[in-house]
Scaffold this motif. Sequence first.
Motif, PDB file in Angstrom:
ATOM      1  N   VAL A 135       0.852  -1.201   0.000  1.00 17.10           N
ATOM      2  CA  VAL A 135       0.000   0.000   0.000  1.00 17.10           C
ATOM      3  C   VAL A 135       0.880   1.241   0.000  1.00 17.10           C
ATOM      4  CG1 VAL A 135      -1.847   1.243   1.162  1.00 17.10           C
ATOM      5  CG2 VAL A 135      -1.795  -1.263   1.248  1.00 17.10           C
ATOM      6  N   LYS A 136       0.851   1.947  -1.098  1.00 18.63           N
ATOM      7  CA  LYS A 136       1.655   3.153  -1.216  1.00 18.63           C
ATOM      8  C   LYS A 136       1.103   4.235  -0.293  1.00 18.63           C
ATOM      9  CE  LYS A 136       3.436   6.437  -4.627  1.00 18.63           C
ATOM     10  NZ  LYS A 136       3.419   6.865  -6.052  1.00 18.63           N
ATOM     11  N   GLY A 137       1.999   4.859   0.473  1.00 17.82           N
ATOM     12  CA  GLY A 137       1.581   5.936   1.372  1.00 17.82           C
ATOM     13  C   GLY A 137       1.501   5.505   2.822  1.00 17.82           C
ATOM     14  N   VAL A 138       1.845   4.234   3.115  1.00 19.36           N
ATOM     15  CA  VAL A 138       1.805   3.724   4.485  1.00 19.36           C
ATOM     16  C   VAL A 138       3.178   3.169   4.850  1.00 19.36           C
ATOM     17  CG1 VAL A 138       0.799   2.021   6.054  1.00 19.36           C
ATOM     18  CG2 VAL A 138      -0.645   3.146   4.345  1.00 19.36           C
ATOM     19  N   ASN A 139       3.685   3.538   6.032  1.00 17.42           N
ATOM     20  CA  ASN A 139       4.977   3.004   6.462  1.00 17.42           C
ATOM     21  C   ASN A 139       4.963   2.470   7.892  1.00 17.42           C
ATOM     22  OD1 ASN A 139       4.874   5.317   7.985  1.00 17.42           O
ATOM     23  ND2 ASN A 139       6.842   6.151   7.301  1.00 17.42           N
ATOM     24  N   ARG A 140       3.755   2.364   8.474  1.00 11.59           N
ATOM     25  CA  ARG A 140       3.686   1.904   9.868  1.00 11.59           C
ATOM     26  C   ARG A 140       2.312   1.276  10.113  1.00 11.59           C
ATOM     27  NH1 ARG A 140       7.032   3.516  14.002  1.00 11.59           N
ATOM     28  NH2 ARG A 140       7.844   5.182  12.664  1.00 11.59           N
ATOM     29  N   VAL A 141       2.294   0.156  10.874  1.00 10.92           N
ATOM     30  CA  VAL A 141       1.049  -0.509  11.233  1.00 10.92           C
ATOM     31  C   VAL A 141       1.034  -0.726  12.739  1.00 10.92           C
ATOM     32  CG1 VAL A 141      -0.367  -2.590  10.976  1.00 10.92           C
ATOM     33  CG2 VAL A 141       0.851  -1.663   8.997  1.00 10.92           C
ATOM     34  N   VAL A 142      -0.062  -0.338  13.396  1.00 12.87           N
ATOM     35  CA  VAL A 142      -0.190  -0.525  14.843  1.00 12.87           C
ATOM     36  C   VAL A 142      -1.476  -1.296  15.134  1.00 12.87           C
ATOM     37  CG1 VAL A 142       1.092   1.573  15.363  1.00 12.87           C
ATOM     38  CG2 VAL A 142      -1.393   1.685  15.163  1.00 12.87           C
ATOM     39  N   TYR A 143      -1.549  -1.920  16.319  1.00 14.48           N
ATOM     40  CA  TYR A 143      -2.703  -2.741  16.685  1.00 14.48           C
ATOM     41  C   TYR A 143      -3.414  -2.142  17.894  1.00 14.48           C
ATOM     42  CZ  TYR A 143      -5.459  -7.029  17.337  1.00 14.48           C
ATOM     43  OH  TYR A 143      -6.491  -7.933  17.439  1.00 14.48           O
ATOM     44  N   ASP A 144      -4.700  -1.912  17.771  1.00 17.51           N
ATOM     45  CA  ASP A 144      -5.520  -1.319  18.828  1.00 17.51           C
ATOM     46  C   ASP A 144      -5.936  -2.420  19.814  1.00 17.51           C
ATOM     47  OD1 ASP A 144      -7.429  -0.139  20.426  1.00 17.51           O
ATOM     48  OD2 ASP A 144      -8.634   0.673  18.792  1.00 17.51           O
ATOM     49  N   ILE A 145      -5.497  -2.313  21.071  1.00 17.03           N
ATOM     50  CA  ILE A 145      -5.838  -3.327  22.076  1.00 17.03           C
ATOM     51  C   ILE A 145      -6.733  -2.719  23.165  1.00 17.03           C
ATOM     52  CG2 ILE A 145      -3.825  -4.758  21.640  1.00 17.03           C
ATOM     53  CD1 ILE A 145      -2.539  -3.552  24.156  1.00 17.03           C
ATOM     54  N   THR A 146      -7.680  -1.880  22.742  1.00 19.66           N
ATOM     55  CA  THR A 146      -8.628  -1.260  23.661  1.00 19.66           C
ATOM     56  C   THR A 146      -9.964  -1.978  23.591  1.00 19.66           C
ATOM     57  OG1 THR A 146      -7.583   0.861  23.125  1.00 19.66           O
ATOM     58  CG2 THR A 146      -9.638   0.930  24.385  1.00 19.66           C
ATOM     59  N   SER A 147     -10.545  -2.273  24.738  1.00 19.75           N
ATOM     60  CA  SER A 147     -11.855  -2.921  24.778  1.00 19.75           C
ATOM     61  C   SER A 147     -12.962  -1.872  24.699  1.00 19.75           C
ATOM     62  CB  SER A 147     -11.999  -3.745  26.059  1.00 19.75           C
ATOM     63  OG  SER A 147     -11.921  -2.896  27.197  1.00 19.75           O
ATOM     64  N   LYS A 148     -14.196  -2.332  24.571  1.00 28.24           N
ATOM     65  CA  LYS A 148     -15.379  -1.460  24.626  1.00 28.24           C
ATOM     66  C   LYS A 148     -16.275  -1.933  25.767  1.00 28.24           C
ATOM     67  CE  LYS A 148     -19.668  -0.209  22.287  1.00 28.24           C
ATOM     68  NZ  LYS A 148     -20.572  -0.433  21.139  1.00 28.24           N
ATOM     69  N   PRO A 149     -16.558  -1.089  26.796  1.00 24.84           N
ATOM     70  CA  PRO A 149     -15.868   0.174  27.073  1.00 24.84           C
ATOM     71  C   PRO A 149     -14.446  -0.079  27.576  1.00 24.84           C
ATOM     72  CG  PRO A 149     -17.369  -0.391  28.874  1.00 24.84           C
ATOM     73  CD  PRO A 149     -17.564  -1.438  27.811  1.00 24.84           C
TER      74      PRO A 149
END
Length: 540
Positions: A519-533
């Motif tokens: 994917v052109k324009g992306v250089n970093r991937v992070v993972y969201d480990i937040t629950s709801k709520p």
Amino acid sequence: MNTVVTLLTEEASQASQSVKLVNRQMIVILDFGSQYSELIARRIRETQVYSEVLSYRTTAKQLRQLNPKGIIFSGGPSSVYDENAPQCDPEIWEMGIPIMGVCYGMQVMVQQLGGEVSRASRGEYGKASLYIDDPTDLLTNVEDGTTMWMSHGDSVTQMPAGFELLAHTENTPCAAIASHDKKLYGVQFHPEVVHSLGGFALIRNFVYHICDCEPIWTTEAFVEESIREIRARVGSKRVLLALSGGVDSSTLAFLLHKAIGDQLTCMFIDQGFMRKLEPERLVKLFKEEFHIPVEYVNARDRFINSLTGVTDPEEKRRIIGHQFIRVFEEESRRLGPFDYLAQGTLYPDVIESADTNVDLQTGERVAVKIKSHHNVGGLPKDLRFKLVEPLRKLFKDEVRKVGRNIGLPEEIVNRHPFPGPGLAIRILGEVTAEKLNILRDADLIVRQEINQNGLYHDCWQAFAVLLPVKSVGVMGDQRTYAYPIVLRIVTSEDGMTADWARVPYDVLEVISNRIVNEVKGVNRVVYDITSKPPGTIEWE
């Protein structure tokens, strides 16, 4: 009573009257401002008994008109000794209907019937072992020492006359009480949450043995009654359906087509915020495989241009909702007059668009808007259509059951939820064509890898989010300055609560490597480990 409560009460009353034609029984949940009130309703429905959530201000007279088989008082954020603490109509106690108070609901019961509630020396929050003193009636087949979920600072220190102790915990002497003769019950814990291991057994005891309900709130009954209601309401008029391709609107399309046939016109508006290849697949599926005509409208430029310079998520939703309705109106004139607009609005949509709570200073219930949806929160006041929303009182799992019942293929039945505003609210900040293309490519990779690794059905949702910031990276010995992609993968039962999915590291690694390299324009991937709520599933 404010507008939100009035609407909740009126809608519930209308829906309940129609449901009674099917099963002639229901359990009412009186909501005292609890975050779990709707979860109680869902647990009741899992017993195949219909339930509705109404305001705690609902009177005994109004309840008699609904003729419920039982009533549950929810928890709430108040103390019964707060000034203007919410109370129920005292006449409810004289109705002769089984009542169970949960947490604050139990404390209201105790106080109004002459018992005492006091601030506990120690609050009790989280898991607690429930020790049973009376294993009959409400606690039949509930294991002694089972885990229940507590969340309270006040406790019952003296039971009302005629009440007996059913159970206790280490910190709460009166964890469950009952007046067997009057069929009044109180529990200090929350049996509706998944952390309460014996909770569902208790709920079943209340519904079946105490309220004498039968498991007849079934998918088949709902479909039959909905078809009758649609035909009675619509008559010979024409209906325009806002088709998105998700399980909600697709189930609604099948249901409406089954009820009124050619009186239904499905219109798919391609607003430019769908995932990669979805518009083409949707139109082909409905026309060639389902044989339900779909009017395709390409409005991509109109929608994207309307969001130029817009960064506020609520403003995005409002604009998209406004454009949806206006496009429908314009296209409906071209196709011919329509009297009704059908939407796949669900119960969680209604709940999250105007969550109701109690103002502790005034005692009034107030609307706390978590998020608005284009199909419940963005409708203009001069809307020309009448609305048809047969799924409005269903949870997502119930919609899937309805979809299967009426022949919807698994490809759609098990499709992950997708927000009405689409990728526009998965791009934080301003939405542009460039950002949409980046997000589409990244999102496709997420879905491909989740599918190929057999994780799709283990997840409630799995998608990518594009942040409006850039960070430094190195690719091919060159410095880059590009966007980060957030992976949001969650597990849930109904979307009301959710937890981040424990995706294997090797799968996350493949997703990250593919996105950064493809994917052109992306250089970093992070993972969201937040629950709801405390977070929500979507980022906007």
